[in-house]
Design a protein around this motif. Structure first.
Motif, PDB file in Angstrom:
ATOM      1  N   ILE A 180      -2.452  -9.745  -6.471  1.00  0.00           N
ATOM      2  CA  ILE A 180      -3.078  -8.798  -7.249  1.00  0.00           C
ATOM      3  C   ILE A 180      -2.938  -9.821  -8.902  1.00  0.00           C
ATOM      4  O   ILE A 180      -2.198 -10.677  -9.118  1.00  0.00           O
ATOM      5  CB  ILE A 180      -1.988  -7.482  -7.892  1.00  0.00           C
ATOM      6  CG1 ILE A 180      -1.878  -6.613  -6.353  1.00  0.00           C
ATOM      7  CG2 ILE A 180      -2.562  -6.990  -9.171  1.00  0.00           C
ATOM      8  CD1 ILE A 180      -3.245  -5.743  -6.244  1.00  0.00           C
ATOM      9  N   GLU A 210      -3.056  -2.352   5.242  1.00  0.00           N
ATOM     10  CA  GLU A 210      -2.108  -2.978   6.164  1.00  0.00           C
ATOM     11  C   GLU A 210      -2.012  -2.233   7.666  1.00  0.00           C
ATOM     12  O   GLU A 210      -2.410  -1.126   7.666  1.00  0.00           O
ATOM     13  CB  GLU A 210      -0.664  -2.841   5.718  1.00  0.00           C
ATOM     14  CG  GLU A 210      -0.378  -1.579   5.105  1.00  0.00           C
ATOM     15  CD  GLU A 210       0.933  -1.733   4.081  1.00  0.00           C
ATOM     16  OE1 GLU A 210       1.881  -0.883   4.223  1.00  0.00           O
ATOM     17  OE2 GLU A 210       1.349  -2.814   3.399  1.00  0.00           O
ATOM     18  N   THR A 215      -3.786   1.687   6.979  1.00  0.00           N
ATOM     19  CA  THR A 215      -4.004   2.565   5.696  1.00  0.00           C
ATOM     20  C   THR A 215      -4.192   1.677   4.595  1.00  0.00           C
ATOM     21  O   THR A 215      -4.040   0.689   4.710  1.00  0.00           O
ATOM     22  CB  THR A 215      -2.399   2.793   5.601  1.00  0.00           C
ATOM     23  OG1 THR A 215      -1.859   3.690   6.843  1.00  0.00           O
ATOM     24  CG2 THR A 215      -2.219   3.961   4.357  1.00  0.00           C
ATOM     25  N   ILE A 220       0.907  -1.099  -0.056  1.00  0.00           N
ATOM     26  CA  ILE A 220       0.045  -0.045  -0.172  1.00  0.00           C
ATOM     27  C   ILE A 220       0.990   1.227  -0.036  1.00  0.00           C
ATOM     28  O   ILE A 220       1.834   1.207   0.814  1.00  0.00           O
ATOM     29  CB  ILE A 220      -0.799  -0.045   1.378  1.00  0.00           C
ATOM     30  CG1 ILE A 220      -1.849  -1.140   1.362  1.00  0.00           C
ATOM     31  CG2 ILE A 220      -1.719   1.212   1.359  1.00  0.00           C
ATOM     32  CD1 ILE A 220      -2.852  -1.010   0.375  1.00  0.00           C
ATOM     33  N   SER A 255      -5.974  12.939  -2.710  1.00  0.00           N
ATOM     34  CA  SER A 255      -5.228  12.196  -2.358  1.00  0.00           C
ATOM     35  C   SER A 255      -5.190  10.712  -3.202  1.00  0.00           C
ATOM     36  O   SER A 255      -6.130  10.550  -4.245  1.00  0.00           O
ATOM     37  CB  SER A 255      -5.665  11.401  -0.962  1.00  0.00           C
ATOM     38  OG  SER A 255      -6.702  10.740  -0.924  1.00  0.00           O
ATOM     39  N   GLN A 313       0.376   5.636  -0.040  1.00  0.00           N
ATOM     40  CA  GLN A 313      -0.563   6.736   0.117  1.00  0.00           C
ATOM     41  C   GLN A 313       0.031   8.221   0.283  1.00  0.00           C
ATOM     42  O   GLN A 313       0.989   8.110   1.003  1.00  0.00           O
ATOM     43  CB  GLN A 313      -1.537   6.386   1.488  1.00  0.00           C
ATOM     44  CG  GLN A 313      -2.808   7.213   1.247  1.00  0.00           C
ATOM     45  CD  GLN A 313      -3.803   6.835   2.499  1.00  0.00           C
ATOM     46  OE1 GLN A 313      -3.343   6.875   3.640  1.00  0.00           O
ATOM     47  NE2 GLN A 313      -4.990   6.497   2.151  1.00  0.00           N
ATOM     48  N   THR A 354      -4.304   6.675  -3.013  1.00  0.00           N
ATOM     49  CA  THR A 354      -3.797   5.482  -2.570  1.00  0.00           C
ATOM     50  C   THR A 354      -3.941   4.289  -3.500  1.00  0.00           C
ATOM     51  O   THR A 354      -4.644   3.875  -4.384  1.00  0.00           O
ATOM     52  CB  THR A 354      -5.206   4.894  -1.460  1.00  0.00           C
ATOM     53  OG1 THR A 354      -5.351   6.175  -0.794  1.00  0.00           O
ATOM     54  CG2 THR A 354      -4.741   3.753  -0.634  1.00  0.00           C
ATOM     55  N   LEU A 355      -2.561   3.601  -3.393  1.00  0.00           N
ATOM     56  CA  LEU A 355      -2.277   2.622  -4.363  1.00  0.00           C
ATOM     57  C   LEU A 355      -2.197   1.135  -3.852  1.00  0.00           C
ATOM     58  O   LEU A 355      -1.517   1.260  -2.504  1.00  0.00           O
ATOM     59  CB  LEU A 355      -0.848   2.967  -5.085  1.00  0.00           C
ATOM     60  CG  LEU A 355      -0.434   4.159  -5.724  1.00  0.00           C
ATOM     61  CD1 LEU A 355       0.708   4.688  -5.949  1.00  0.00           C
ATOM     62  CD2 LEU A 355      -1.386   3.735  -7.006  1.00  0.00           C
ATOM     63  N   CYS A 356      -2.760   0.288  -4.256  1.00  0.00           N
ATOM     64  CA  CYS A 356      -2.579  -0.820  -3.889  1.00  0.00           C
ATOM     65  C   CYS A 356      -1.943  -1.991  -4.953  1.00  0.00           C
ATOM     66  O   CYS A 356      -2.756  -1.763  -6.026  1.00  0.00           O
ATOM     67  CB  CYS A 356      -3.887  -1.344  -3.295  1.00  0.00           C
ATOM     68  SG  CYS A 356      -4.030  -3.131  -2.946  1.00  0.00           S
ATOM     69  N   MET A 377      -7.631   1.141   1.412  1.00  0.00           N
ATOM     70  CA  MET A 377      -8.897   1.688   0.634  1.00  0.00           C
ATOM     71  C   MET A 377     -10.051   0.839   1.196  1.00  0.00           C
ATOM     72  O   MET A 377      -9.981  -0.295   1.330  1.00  0.00           O
ATOM     73  CB  MET A 377      -8.635   1.613  -0.631  1.00  0.00           C
ATOM     74  CG  MET A 377      -8.072   0.323  -1.379  1.00  0.00           C
ATOM     75  SD  MET A 377      -8.149   0.500  -3.212  1.00  0.00           S
ATOM     76  CE  MET A 377      -6.689   1.261  -3.610  1.00  0.00           C
TER      77      MET A 377
END
Lengths: 138, 138, 138
Positions: free
Chosen positions: C2, B138, B34, A2, A132, A4, A134-136, B36
């Motif tokens: 993923i 996480e 943190t 993750i 913002s 952010q 947020t990357l996953c 989504m």
């Protein structure tokens, strides 16, 4: 994994601004190659839009469409204390959305050839907007 | 880490209800700090909305806007077996969306100061609505 | 974990087509049981819709609603080089969205009993549309 972060955009008032470059820059920082990217605008009178990036007249036509659908000063609205453009801004924001998730592939936003991501300011005056990211992914 | 759960909301009929508290409670259970949060309404005549949480008149103005755009009993609609408010409910649901992803930061939904998350009931009668929450973080 | 893949849909022109089966097939390949599924349409004149899957008249009513809201050939629009249905297609796409995230549970899209996922072609002529699927889960 993750990642952010956030950034701000200073808008000159109503209109849409491209923000893909800023998002791809955050993606590069993250080191994430494949996954999803949640873009979020922390306001209720600005929103996000995926739109054709070729002819800017498409975006001015969309602006004109919104102005017809929910004109400034529309007598329908009771919440007028913040100005004639405030409720129309909330309507536009509700219809287009403050959250947008795009796929990430090869370390950048995997958009179609003609797709751009735009921050859409709906108030007529200049504002500083928080976006913002947020990357996953992995 | 993935965490998934759901809850129900009993609506008294048309109108929007704040649900951030319920979502933040699930977030606390998950232990995720943190990431989504995907909020999803498992129906097609109720939806989700991010909206100003200060003056409730904003939400009643949005209600009034929707009523003008797709009035109950609109003769445009052929699908009338489920009542005059059913197709307008599908229209409202289509325009506002059943899925909303918000960023999670510090163990809660990272919204703007004036942003609230609302479940929007579009049918005129009371309904029990299922809302699921899927967290990735996480 | 993923997982990312894509498929194409050949549309016969304006109208909505169910795509849940294609998405669940990709989910089965991925081996992911619980998480979220980002569906993304890589175009700006086609979009995604969650809609009632029982009576097809609901979807033709939504089509009719869109035609009233942004009719083909609407004199409001200046961007007309790509035909009278092009700007209305951008409007419909903006209002319904090109990105949709749905929860995944038990290895399939966790939709409500009456919910279907549809690819909505907004151009009047046939098109080949790219849809990508990004899964995040375990």
């Amino acid at each position: 994994m993750i990642f952010q972060t956030c950034f701000t955009v200073d808008t000159p008032g109503r209109g849409s601004l491209p923000i893909v470059r800023q998002i791809n820059a955050r993606l590069a920082e993250s080191g994430i190659s494949t996954g999803m990217c949640l873009i979020f605008v922390h306001h209720t009178s600005a929103s996000l839009m995926l739109c054709e990036n070729a002819d800017p007249e498409v975006r001015s036509d969309l602006e004109r469409f919104m102005q017809r659908l929910a004109p400034d000063g529309d007598p329908l609205f009771h919440h007028v204390d913040e100005g004639p453009d405030d409720m129309p801004a909330h309507v536009r924001s509700m219809l287009t959305g403050n959250a947008l998730t795009v796929p990430v592939s090869g370390g950048h936003c995997d958009l179609g050839v003609w797709q751009g991501v735009y921050l859409w300011e709906h108030r007529t005056s200049a504002h500083r907007r928080k976006v913002s990211v947020t990357l996953c992914g992995e």
